[in-house]
Design a protein around this motif. Structure first.
Motif, PDB file in Angstrom:
ATOM      1  N   GLU A   1     -11.283  -1.669 -14.811  1.00 26.76           N
ATOM      2  CA  GLU A   1     -12.691  -1.979 -14.799  1.00 26.76           C
ATOM      3  C   GLU A   1     -13.867  -0.901 -15.331  1.00 26.76           C
TER       4      GLU A   1
ATOM      5  N   LYS B   1     -17.815 -13.972 -20.097  1.00 30.63           N
ATOM      6  CA  LYS B   1     -17.492 -13.391 -18.739  1.00 30.63           C
ATOM      7  C   LYS B   1     -16.958 -12.182 -18.832  1.00 30.63           C
TER       8      LYS B   1
ATOM      9  N   ALA C   1     -20.102 -10.122 -18.034  1.00 27.91           N
ATOM     10  CA  ALA C   1     -21.374 -10.980 -17.478  1.00 27.91           C
ATOM     11  C   ALA C   1     -21.855 -10.294 -16.137  1.00 27.91           C
ATOM     12  N   ASP C   2     -21.157  -9.155 -15.424  1.00 27.75           N
ATOM     13  CA  ASP C   2     -21.526  -8.508 -14.444  1.00 27.75           C
ATOM     14  C   ASP C   2     -21.868  -7.293 -14.812  1.00 27.75           C
TER      15      ASP C   2
END
Length: 243
Positions: free
Chosen positions: A171, A196, A199-200
Motif C-alpha cells: 500500500e 482504481k 482512485a483513493d
C-alpha cells in the motif's frame, strides 16, 4: 508311580461296545451356507500440517458397503424322470387248497410301468447385503496434541503478521508511486480499468510549505494622487535631462 501306571492302563484299555439289534433309522440332510464378513481396516488419521508443524486429532471413518452373492447349479435341471416299477404280486405261492396266492415278491421285478416327472427344486440364489461400518481413532497422548495445536496457532499468527507487513509495504509503494505520477501530471484515464489503482490517493500540500497564491492590494484616492504626482515629477526630470 503306581497311580500313574494304573491311570495309563485305564486310559489304554479297550472299550467294550454293546451290540443291539434294534433298528435305528438315520436321516441325512444336505445344504450350503454362505458366510460373508466385512473387514474394517484401520486407516491413517488425518494430519494437519501448518508451516512444518503437523498435528493429528480424533478421526471418525464411515464406510458404506454393498455386497451381493449369486449361487446356481450346473447343469440346471428343472425336472427329472423317476421310474415307477411294477409292484404287482398275485402269484408265487399256494394256499392249502392249491390256489395261487401272493408270496410278497413282485411278479415282474424290474419292470418299469412309466416315468413320473419330479421337480428338482434347483434355482438360482441371489442376495444383496448392505450396511455401514464406523471407526473412531483417538490419539492417546493428549498433552502432545495440545502442544502441537498451540504451536500451530502461533504459526498462524506469524503468517498473518507477515501477510499484514507485506500488505503495508504494497500500500505504501502504491501511494508513493501514485503521488509521484500525480506530481508529474500523469494519471490513468477515468474509464481505464486501472484507474482504481490510484482512485483513493489524494495529493495535498506538504506541511510548512506555502502553495502558489496571489493577493489583491486595496487602493485609496490619496494613494492614487501621490502616485500621479510622482509620475509627473519623474517625467519632468527626464525631459530636462534630455538635450
Amino acid at each position: 508311580m503306581k497311580k500313574i501306571i494304573a491311570t495309563l492302563l485305564l486310559l489304554t484299555a479297550p472299550a467294550q461296545a454293546q451290540v443291539s439289534s434294534t433298528a435305528a433309522p438315520v436321516a441325512n440332510s444336505s445344504g450350503s451356507v454362505t458366510n460373508q464378513a466385512v473387514q474394517v481396516v484401520p486407516s491413517k488419521t488425518f494430519t494437519s500440517v501448518i508451516n512444518g508443524v503437523s498435528c493429528q486429532g480424533a478421526t471418525l471413518t464411515i464406510n458404506p458397503f454393498l455386497s451381493s452373492t449369486t449361487g446356481w447349479s450346473d447343469p440346471y435341471e428343472r425336472y427329472y424322470n423317476e421310474p415307477v416299477y411294477d409292484t404287482l404280486d398275485l402269484v408265487g405261492a399256494f394256499d392249502p387248497e392249491g390256489n395261487p396266492v401272493p408270496d410278497g415278491r413282485p411278479d415282474n421285478p424290474g419292470n418299469i410301468l412309466f416315468h413320473k416327472p419330479v421337480r428338482t427344486g434347483q434355482k438360482t440364489n441371489f442376495s444383496i447385503n448392505g450396511g455401514i461400518t464406523a471407526q473412531i481413532s483417538i490419539p492417546l497422548d493428549r498433552s502432545h496434541i495440545r502442544t502441537c495445536r498451540a504451536a500451530a496457532e502461533k504459526q498462524v499468527q506469524l503468517m498473518e503478521a507477515s501477510l499484514a507487513d507485506k500488505r503495508l509495504n504494497y500500500e505504501i509503494a502504491r501511494l508513493r508511486n501514485c503521488a509521484d505520477l500525480m506530481k508529474e501530471g500523469v494519471m490513468f484515464h477515468p474509464k481505464s480499468p486501472y484507474s482504481k489503482i490510484c482512485a483513493d490517493v489524494v495529493l495535498v500540500n506538504p506541511p510548512g510549505v506555502l502553495p502558489p497564491h496571489t493577493h489583491s492590494i486595496p487602493t485609496s484616492s490619496k494613494t492614487v494622487e501621490t502616485s500621479d504626482a510622482a509620475k509627473q515629477t519623474q517625467q519632468g526630470s527626464s525631459s530636462q535631462a534630455s538635450p
